[in-house]
Write a protein that holds these residues in place. Structure first.
Motif, mmCIF file in Angstrom:
data_model
loop_
_atom_site.group_PDB
_atom_site.id
_atom_site.type_symbol
_atom_site.label_atom_id
_atom_site.label_comp_id
_atom_site.label_asym_id
_atom_site.label_seq_id
_atom_site.Cartn_x
_atom_site.Cartn_y
_atom_site.Cartn_z
ATOM 1 N N SER A 149 0.762 -1.146 0.006
ATOM 2 C CA SER A 149 -0.065 -0.166 0.065
ATOM 3 C C SER A 149 0.894 1.162 -0.056
ATOM 4 O O SER A 149 0.483 2.279 -0.653
ATOM 5 C CB SER A 149 -0.714 -0.038 1.288
ATOM 6 N N LEU A 150 2.204 1.177 0.656
ATOM 7 C CA LEU A 150 3.032 2.350 0.858
ATOM 8 C C LEU A 150 3.379 3.031 -0.593
ATOM 9 O O LEU A 150 3.587 3.980 -0.992
ATOM 10 C CB LEU A 150 4.188 2.031 1.690
ATOM 11 N N VAL A 151 3.582 1.977 -1.740
ATOM 12 C CA VAL A 151 3.711 2.525 -2.949
ATOM 13 C C VAL A 151 2.733 3.350 -3.595
ATOM 14 O O VAL A 151 3.058 4.630 -4.108
ATOM 15 C CB VAL A 151 3.810 1.211 -3.995
ATOM 16 N N ARG A 152 1.453 3.183 -3.162
ATOM 17 C CA ARG A 152 0.402 4.228 -3.466
ATOM 18 C C ARG A 152 0.391 5.397 -2.667
ATOM 19 O O ARG A 152 0.299 6.492 -2.943
ATOM 20 C CB ARG A 152 -0.955 3.548 -3.597
ATOM 21 N N ALA A 153 0.439 5.151 -1.216
ATOM 22 C CA ALA A 153 0.396 6.054 -0.462
ATOM 23 C C ALA A 153 1.551 7.104 -0.287
ATOM 24 O O ALA A 153 1.214 8.399 0.370
ATOM 25 C CB ALA A 153 0.341 5.525 0.889
ATOM 26 N N THR A 154 2.497 6.794 -0.787
ATOM 27 C CA THR A 154 3.642 7.830 -0.936
ATOM 28 C C THR A 154 3.463 9.122 -1.804
ATOM 29 O O THR A 154 4.000 10.007 -1.411
ATOM 30 C CB THR A 154 4.970 7.012 -1.335
ATOM 31 N N SER A 155 2.435 8.674 -2.848
ATOM 32 C CA SER A 155 2.105 9.806 -3.629
ATOM 33 C C SER A 155 0.935 10.589 -2.846
ATOM 34 O O SER A 155 0.077 9.973 -2.085
ATOM 35 C CB SER A 155 1.624 9.185 -4.898
ATOM 36 N N ASN A 186 0.468 11.869 5.519
ATOM 37 C CA ASN A 186 2.057 11.303 5.661
ATOM 38 C C ASN A 186 1.930 10.147 6.034
ATOM 39 O O ASN A 186 1.893 9.632 6.992
ATOM 40 C CB ASN A 186 2.455 12.534 6.444
ATOM 41 N N ALA A 187 2.490 9.150 5.013
ATOM 42 C CA ALA A 187 2.280 7.618 5.184
ATOM 43 C C ALA A 187 3.720 7.129 5.478
ATOM 44 O O ALA A 187 3.875 5.934 5.807
ATOM 45 C CB ALA A 187 1.514 6.756 4.386
ATOM 46 N N GLU A 188 4.593 7.795 4.748
ATOM 47 C CA GLU A 188 5.945 7.433 4.715
ATOM 48 C C GLU A 188 6.834 8.181 5.706
ATOM 49 O O GLU A 188 7.142 9.395 5.603
ATOM 50 C CB GLU A 188 6.437 7.458 3.416
ATOM 51 N N SER A 189 7.251 7.419 6.683
ATOM 52 C CA SER A 189 8.144 8.148 7.786
ATOM 53 C C SER A 189 7.521 9.460 8.445
ATOM 54 O O SER A 189 8.098 10.561 8.203
ATOM 55 C CB SER A 189 9.362 8.457 7.127
ATOM 56 N N PRO A 190 6.102 9.416 8.696
ATOM 57 C CA PRO A 190 5.697 10.880 9.360
ATOM 58 C C PRO A 190 6.470 11.345 10.580
ATOM 59 O O PRO A 190 7.242 10.428 11.187
ATOM 60 C CB PRO A 190 4.341 10.297 9.646
#
Length: 332
Positions: free
Chosen positions: A128-134, A298-302
Motif C-alpha cells: 500500500s505504501l507504494v500508492r500512499a507515498t504519492s 503522511n504515510a512514509e516516515s511521518p
C-alpha cells in the motif's frame, strides 16, 4: 521483539527526529533494535536470506538523544539476518532519494515486501505504501473530507482549474518538506506559468482548492491503527503556524508548532478515514488538516513527535512500539 528501523542512511540520521524517538522507546521497552540503511542489504550469500549491515541501538541510562544516536552511528557494524526479525519499521523517505540516489527510492518498499512475504511484520504495509507515498492517495478517500483537486501534467488544464476554482495551491504529486509548493490567487496571476513550470519539473502536479484558514497553518494529527494516537489521555496533534509571510507551515520551512485541541471536526475526519487506513495496513500515519479538510496524508516516515514532547511533555513513542510488538506477536 527483534526490530529493525529501515532509514535512508544511518550516517545522516538526526537525533531530534521521530525515528530516533521510536528507537529510544523500543530500547527502553527491552526490545532488540537495529538501524539499517537502504544501501546496507545483501541477498544471495546466506541461503537466499536477506542480510543487513546493521547498527545496534542500545540505550544507556544517562543517554540524551544526541549521545544515543552518536553511539548508534559509531558502534560496530554487524551482520543481521533480516528474515529473523519480528518487525521492520519502514522509516526511509523515498521522495528524498529521487534526485540524489534514484536507485534507492523504491527499495524500502521492495525489501519490505520481500520480508513481509517471509513472515516479518512490516509497517507501514509496503504494498500500500507504494500508492500512499504519492499525494494521489488522498483521492481514494471521501470527497467530503478533502479539497477539490486536479492531477495533471498539462499546464492548460492547471490554468482552467484555477480559473474555475480560484485561489489554489500547486505542488508536486511526489514532494515533501514544502518544496515547490505555490499559492495561486487566480488564473490572472502573472507567476502562474513559472510556478507551473517549476512544479512540472518534478513530474505530475497536484492542484488543490485553497481551503480557508490555510494562511494560519495546518493541524498535524497522528493516527495509530486508524485511531487518533493518544498517550496519558493526550491526543497526538498540534498546529503548525507559518513564519512571517511564508505560506507553507512545514517545520523545515520555518513553521513553528503550537498546541491544539482535537475536536469533533477532526475526530469526524478520522472516523471517515479509519476503515480504509486499517485495510491498507497504514499502521502509523500523520494527516494534515486545514479548515475541516485533509490536505495531505503522511504515510512514509511521518515526523513531528518532537513537537508533541515539547508542547505537552508526552512521549508517544512507547504507545507506538507497544502496538507494533502486539501486532508482531512479540510482546514487551
Amino acid at each position: 521483539m527483534r526490530l529493525a528501523l529501515l532509514v535512508n542512511d544511518v550516517a545522516t540520521e538526526v537525533d531530534e527526529y521521530t525515528t530516533t524517538r521510536l528507537a529510544r522507546a523500543a530500547a527502553q521497552g527491552g526490545h532488540e533494535v537495529w538501524y539499517v540503511g537502504v544501501g546496507d542489504l545483501e541477498l544471495g550469500q546466506d541461503d537466499g536470506r536477506l542480510v543487513a549491515r546493521a547498527h545496534r541501538a542500545e540505550l544507556n541510562g544517562q543517554d540524551t538523544l544526541e549521545t544515543f544516536m552518536e553511539r548508534i552511528k559509531d558502534g560496530e557494524v554487524r551482520r543481521v539476518v533480516m528474515d529473523d526479525l519480528d518487525a521492520l519499521f519502514l522509516r526511509n523517505e523515498s521522495i528524498d532519494e529521487l534526485h540524489a540516489r534514484p536507485w534507492a527510492s523504491p527499495l524500502g518498499a521492495v525489501f519490505g515486501q520481500m520480508l513481509k512475504n517471509r513472515g516479518v511484520t512490516v509497517v507501514n504495509d509496503p504494498s500500500s505504501l507504494v500508492r500512499a507515498t504519492s499525494k494521489l492517495y488522498l483521492e481514494e478517500f471521501p470527497e467530503s473530507i478533502r479539497p477539490r483537486s486536479l492531477v495533471t501534467r498539462d499546464p492548460e488544464a492547471i490554468e482552467r482549474f484555477v480559473g474555475q476554482v480560484g485561489h489554489s495551491v500547486v505542488k508536486p504529486l511526489y514532494g515533501s518538506k514544502g518544496r515547490n509548493v505555490f499559492m495561486v490567487g487566480d488564473r490572472s496571476d502573472t507567476n502562474l506559468a513559472q510556478m507551473t513550470e517549476a512544479v512540472l519539473q518534478d513530474g505530475y502536479a497536484l492542484v488543490q482548492e485553497f481551503v480557508d484558514g490555510g494562511e494560519n497553518g495546518d493541524a498535524r494529527i497522528f493516527l495509530l491503527d486508524g485511531q487518533i494516537l493518544e498517550r496519558d489521555g493526550t491526543p497526538a496533534g498540534f498546529r503548525r503556524v507559518p513564519k512571517d509571510n511564508e505560506t507553507r507551515a512545514n517545520i523545515s520551512k520555518g513553521g513553528h508548532p503550537v498546541g491544539m485541541e482535537v475536536g469533533e471536526v477532526e475526530r469526524g475526519i478520522v472516523r471517515a478515514m479509519s476503515e480504509k487506513l486499517v485495510s491498507d495496513g497504514m499502521f502509523f500515519v500523520g494527516i494534515d488538516i486545514i479548515g475541516g479538510k485533509v490536505v495531505e496524508i503522511n504515510a512514509e516516515s511521518p515526523g513531528g513527535m518532537q513537537s508533541l514532547e515539547r508542547l505537552y511533555g508526552v512521549d508517544v513513542g512507547p504507545t507506538v512500539i507497544d502496538a507494533l510488538a502486539d501486532r508482531a506477536g512479540a510482546g514487551g
